[in-house]
Design a protein around this motif. Structure first.
Motif, PDB file in Angstrom:
ATOM      1  N   ARG A  47      -9.234   4.750  -4.673  1.00 47.15           N
ATOM      2  CA  ARG A  47      -9.276   3.491  -3.903  1.00 47.15           C
ATOM      3  C   ARG A  47      -9.470   3.767  -2.421  1.00 47.15           C
ATOM      4  N   ALA A  48      -8.818   4.812  -1.921  1.00 46.38           N
ATOM      5  CA  ALA A  48      -8.979   5.176  -0.511  1.00 46.38           C
ATOM      6  C   ALA A  48     -10.401   5.651  -0.226  1.00 46.38           C
ATOM      7  N   CYS A 103       0.995   4.374   4.024  1.00 49.92           N
ATOM      8  CA  CYS A 103      -0.015   3.823   3.132  1.00 49.92           C
ATOM      9  C   CYS A 103      -0.774   4.960   2.462  1.00 49.92           C
ATOM     10  N   LEU A 125     -12.605   2.657  -0.035  1.00 51.77           N
ATOM     11  CA  LEU A 125     -12.409   1.954   1.236  1.00 51.77           C
ATOM     12  C   LEU A 125     -13.220   2.627   2.335  1.00 51.77           C
ATOM     13  N   PHE A 142      -3.776   5.204   2.094  1.00 52.64           N
ATOM     14  CA  PHE A 142      -5.024   5.439   2.806  1.00 52.64           C
ATOM     15  C   PHE A 142      -4.784   5.625   4.305  1.00 52.64           C
ATOM     16  N   ALA A 145       0.818  -1.218   0.000  1.00 52.19           N
ATOM     17  CA  ALA A 145       0.000   0.000   0.000  1.00 52.19           C
ATOM     18  C   ALA A 145       0.847   1.261   0.000  1.00 52.19           C
ATOM     19  N   CYS A 150      -9.180  -4.579   4.926  1.00 54.49           N
ATOM     20  CA  CYS A 150     -10.160  -3.548   5.274  1.00 54.49           C
ATOM     21  C   CYS A 150     -11.423  -3.684   4.430  1.00 54.49           C
ATOM     22  N   TYR A 168      -5.092  -3.503   2.501  1.00 51.04           N
ATOM     23  CA  TYR A 168      -6.245  -2.890   1.840  1.00 51.04           C
ATOM     24  C   TYR A 168      -7.373  -3.913   1.684  1.00 51.04           C
ATOM     25  N   TYR A 206      -8.385 -12.311   1.170  1.00 47.84           N
ATOM     26  CA  TYR A 206      -7.587 -11.121   0.867  1.00 47.84           C
ATOM     27  C   TYR A 206      -6.122 -11.449   1.066  1.00 47.84           C
TER      28      TYR A 206
END
Length: 348
Positions: free
Chosen positions: A244-245, A220, A248, A222, A60, A104, A101, A97
């Protein structure tokens, strides 16, 4: 050129490092940021060679950080030092996963730092580095112990983990609250032994390796600790990562574990993001910024369109970069505690 006569490492500082670390088994924890880069230089200037250098890859980091990792790896090869050992946590296949990321997203939650905790750092950074050193007998992370761990066990020595905390207030507070040792390792902070601030670290990197080797802040994309100016920079240089953040955050704050109480706030989180200028005062975490939502900031600041896609036209990008520069008061995209403009290129 790297010499022992650099003004940043006087004889007295060198002797302090040698007294603290000479003859010890050294494991340098490299974060690919300003402090850890300066820490490696300090060790080199003091003729202290780590036995192992580890980097925790949570998949990330920003591209500039990974580029810096590669360039420092080339420097270490020239020094005759061990290569950087990349440490990654491999989750069980059943989790669905394979990185922080994804963790989460799957759990519909924010990184733990958004709630004032640090479990994501422990799970995805500290433990993978420990496992590389100590080894693991079973599971997806199974691996034999590192030779430094075998030597420590055979000789009764203690491995010293070297952490790149500087002498600023934030890092001093962090180190003060940490134990000097645990069951497996001792801990030392070479920059604090030397009395180096963040500004000094930047000067040392510039002096010894050159200004192009001063890295951006390692975090990261995010990270809940990100400042507003960093979000503007992300929008300008990495709009895909910011999107992407934002996803999320939406996934978490409208998901099954959301701490957002519609009754308390008088409207849903999504309605407030789209229609209100700010959230009501509350102790509830309302987004990646803890007390502010990245999605709402992006809307109010004109960073995104109605579909929450980051604006990518040249005029918008120029505005984002200007806002980032004004916000950090120093430059782009370096840590706000230091100066120097670094925009539109890959840091190294």
């Amino acid at each position: 050129m790297l010499t022992h006569e650099t003004p940043r490492l006087r004889a007295a500082g060198r002797q302090r490092l040698l007294r603290a670390l000479s003859g010890r088994l050294l494991a340098a924890c490299f974060g690919a940021g300003v402090d850890s880069t300066a820490m490696l230089i300090a060790l080199r200037l003091a003729d202290l060679r780590p036995d192992v250098i580890t980097f925790a890859d949570v998949a990330a980091e920003k591209p500039e950080t990974m580029a810096h990792l590669d360039r420092i790896g080339a420097i270490l090869a020239k020094w005759g030092w061990p290569p950087i050992t990349i440490c990654r946590k491999v989750p069980l296949a059943s989790t669905g996963y394979d990185d922080l990321y994804g963790n989460c997203i799957a759990n519909q939650t924010l990184p733990s730092l958004a709630f004032g905790m640090k479990s994501c750092s422990i799970k995805w950074k500290q433990k993978p580095q420990d496992q590389v050193l100590k080894g693991s007998r079973s599971g997806p992370n199974a691996a034999p112990p590192h030779p430094i761990w075998i030597e420590a066990q055979q000789t009764g020595q203690r491995i010293v983990k070297l952490i790149g905390y500087d002498c600023g207030r934030a890092d001093t507070r962090r180190s003060r609250n940490l134990p000097a040792a645990d069951a497996d390792f001792d801990y030392a902070y070479p920059l604090q032994i030397l009395g180096w601030s963040r500004e000094t670290c930047v000067e040392v990197i510039t002096e010894v390796l050159g200004p192009d080797f001063v890295p951006i802040k390692s975090a990261c994309f995010f990270c809940p600790a990100s400042k507003i100016w960093e979000l503007f920079w992300l929008a300008a240089d990495h709009p895909d990562l910011l999107e992407r953040a934002l996803y999320l955050e939406r996934n978490a704050l409208t998901g099954k574990h959301s701490r957002f109480d519609e009754i308390e706030f008088g409207s849903s989180w999504e309605d407030l993001v789209r229609n209100a200028d700010r959230f009501p005062s509350s102790n509830t975490t309302v987004g990646l910024g803890r007390n502010f939502s990245w999605n709402q900031w992006a809307r109010v600041s004109g960073v995104v369109d109605d579909a929450f896609r980051v604006r990518r036209d040249a005029t918008s990008r120029a505005r984002f970069l200007a806002s980032a520069g004004a916000g950090c008061g120093a430059g782009i995209p370096d840590d706000s505690r230091r100066g120097g403009r670094r925009s539109g290129r890959t840091a190294g």
